[in-house]
Scaffold this active site. Structure first.
Site, PDB file in Angstrom:
ATOM      1  N   SER A  36       3.579  -2.350  10.264  1.00 46.77           N
ATOM      2  CA  SER A  36       5.026  -2.381  10.467  1.00 46.77           C
ATOM      3  C   SER A  36       5.683  -3.716  10.116  1.00 46.77           C
ATOM      4  O   SER A  36       6.635  -4.145  10.779  1.00 46.77           O
ATOM      5  CB  SER A  36       5.378  -1.970  11.897  1.00 46.77           C
ATOM      6  N   GLU A  94      -6.654   4.575   7.838  1.00 47.53           N
ATOM      7  CA  GLU A  94      -6.489   6.017   7.535  1.00 47.53           C
ATOM      8  C   GLU A  94      -7.746   6.568   6.858  1.00 47.53           C
ATOM      9  O   GLU A  94      -8.112   7.721   7.067  1.00 47.53           O
ATOM     10  CB  GLU A  94      -5.234   6.224   6.671  1.00 47.53           C
ATOM     11  N   LYS A 112       0.119   4.291  -0.296  1.00 45.73           N
ATOM     12  CA  LYS A 112      -0.495   5.490   0.301  1.00 45.73           C
ATOM     13  C   LYS A 112      -0.243   6.717  -0.587  1.00 45.73           C
ATOM     14  O   LYS A 112      -0.186   6.579  -1.809  1.00 45.73           O
ATOM     15  CB  LYS A 112       0.012   5.683   1.731  1.00 45.73           C
ATOM     16  N   ASN A 157       0.866  -1.182   0.000  1.00 46.73           N
ATOM     17  CA  ASN A 157       0.000   0.000   0.000  1.00 46.73           C
ATOM     18  C   ASN A 157       0.900   1.228   0.000  1.00 46.73           C
ATOM     19  O   ASN A 157       1.511   1.552   1.008  1.00 46.73           O
ATOM     20  CB  ASN A 157      -0.889  -0.037   1.264  1.00 46.73           C
ATOM     21  N   GLY A 205       2.532   2.099  10.775  1.00 43.16           N
ATOM     22  CA  GLY A 205       3.457   3.209  10.621  1.00 43.16           C
ATOM     23  C   GLY A 205       4.148   3.625  11.908  1.00 43.16           C
ATOM     24  O   GLY A 205       4.784   4.675  11.976  1.00 43.16           O
ATOM     25  N   GLU A 215      -5.346  -5.138  10.548  1.00 44.26           N
ATOM     26  CA  GLU A 215      -4.304  -4.139  10.776  1.00 44.26           C
ATOM     27  C   GLU A 215      -4.567  -3.411  12.085  1.00 44.26           C
ATOM     28  O   GLU A 215      -5.355  -2.455  12.116  1.00 44.26           O
ATOM     29  CB  GLU A 215      -4.293  -3.124   9.633  1.00 44.26           C
ATOM     30  N   HIS A 261      -9.291   0.987   4.928  1.00 41.59           N
ATOM     31  CA  HIS A 261      -8.010   1.198   5.606  1.00 41.59           C
ATOM     32  C   HIS A 261      -8.215   2.141   6.794  1.00 41.59           C
ATOM     33  O   HIS A 261      -9.028   3.062   6.720  1.00 41.59           O
ATOM     34  CB  HIS A 261      -6.978   1.778   4.620  1.00 41.59           C
TER      35      HIS A 261
END
Ligand code: PGA
Length: 251
Positions: free
Chosen positions: A214, A98, A11, A9, A174, A168, A96
């Site tokens: 991560s 985010e 992003k 991904n 991240g 996730e 996701h």
């Protein structure tokens, strides 16, 4: 059929030229790989067309990071499912964390996006996972179950051949902090159990459940060695050719 998948991904990273270079590197890096995993990359919308052209004659598949639920219309700035399939995209990432956090995408909206994607024959990588507070208060199983229920459980059994799950935990995305392989396995087994209860053993055994948060070359092998972990959704480490190729080779 349950498949191993390593998906990158990207992003909001990589311009056109950088994307070209990264794809070139990945292609070269996986040319002689023994890994039987599917390799997926998800560049930004503006680079999808070029990525598809450049991934031809390789095993790289190209995914979108999001899409709108409507067929078409006055939705400035949005992209529809049919625009993606028309380009040659066959996978879309939905839900996701985010998107959930910064763009207020809640489970009911995601359920509509999933429907629109499936109607257009797109495969869906459906993301979900708990926040740090949920884990601290031991609510993580409940949160994950609700996300699955509200986002996906309106679907018929047959639709799950087009769904890939991506667990996730938000606290691991991240942050450099990874769920331990045991924590990942524990949750993945729980998820497969919920799938079994809802849709039966066949669907539960056939669905791929990816871990994301991560993942890097140093921890990929151990995480992927767990029986219910079928691959990874990779963020930061998918932006570097050597790291992404090393992760593919770790499965
Ligand atoms: P990360 O991101 O690998 O950088 O933690 C994973 C993701 O957001 O899918």
């Amino acid at each position: 059929m349950r498949q191993k998948i390593v998906a990158g991904n990207w992003k909001m990273n990589k311009n056109l030229e950088e994307a070209k270079q990264l794809i070139k590197g990945i292609k070269k890096g996986i040319k002689n790989t023994e890994s039987d995993a599917r390799v997926v990359i998800a560049p930004s919308f503006v680079n999808l067309n070029s990525a598809i052209k450049r991934s031809k004659k390789s095993k790289i598949e190209v995914a979108a990071q999001n899409m709108h639920q409507a067929k078409e219309g006055a939705f400035t700035g949005e992209v529809s499912a049919s625009m993606l399939t028309n380009l040659g995209v066959n996978i879309v990432i939905l839900g996701h964390s985010e998107r959930r956090e910064y763009f207020n995408e809640a489970n009911d909206l995601l359920a509509k996006k999933v429907d629109a994607a499936l109607k257009n024959n797109l495969e869906v990588v459906f993301c979900f996972g708990e926040q740090l507070e949920d884990r601290k208060s031991e609510n993580h199983f409940k949160v994950v179950e609700t996300q699955l229920k509200e986002g996906l459980f309106h679907l018929k059994k047959e639709s799950f051949s087009k769904i890939i799950l991506a667990y996730e935990p938000v606290w691991a995305i991240g942050t450099g902090e990874t769920a331990s392989p045991e924590q990942a396995q524990e949750m993945h087994a729980f998820i497969r159990g919920i799938m079994e209860k809802q849709y039966g053993t066949e669907v539960a055994n056939a669905i791929s459940i990816l871990y994301g948060g991560s993942v890097k070359p140093a921890n990929a092998k151990e995480i992927f060695s767990k029986p219910d972990v079928d691959g990874g959704l990779i963020g930061g480490a998918a932006l570097k050719t050597e790291d992404f190729v090393a992760i593919i080779n770790a499965i």
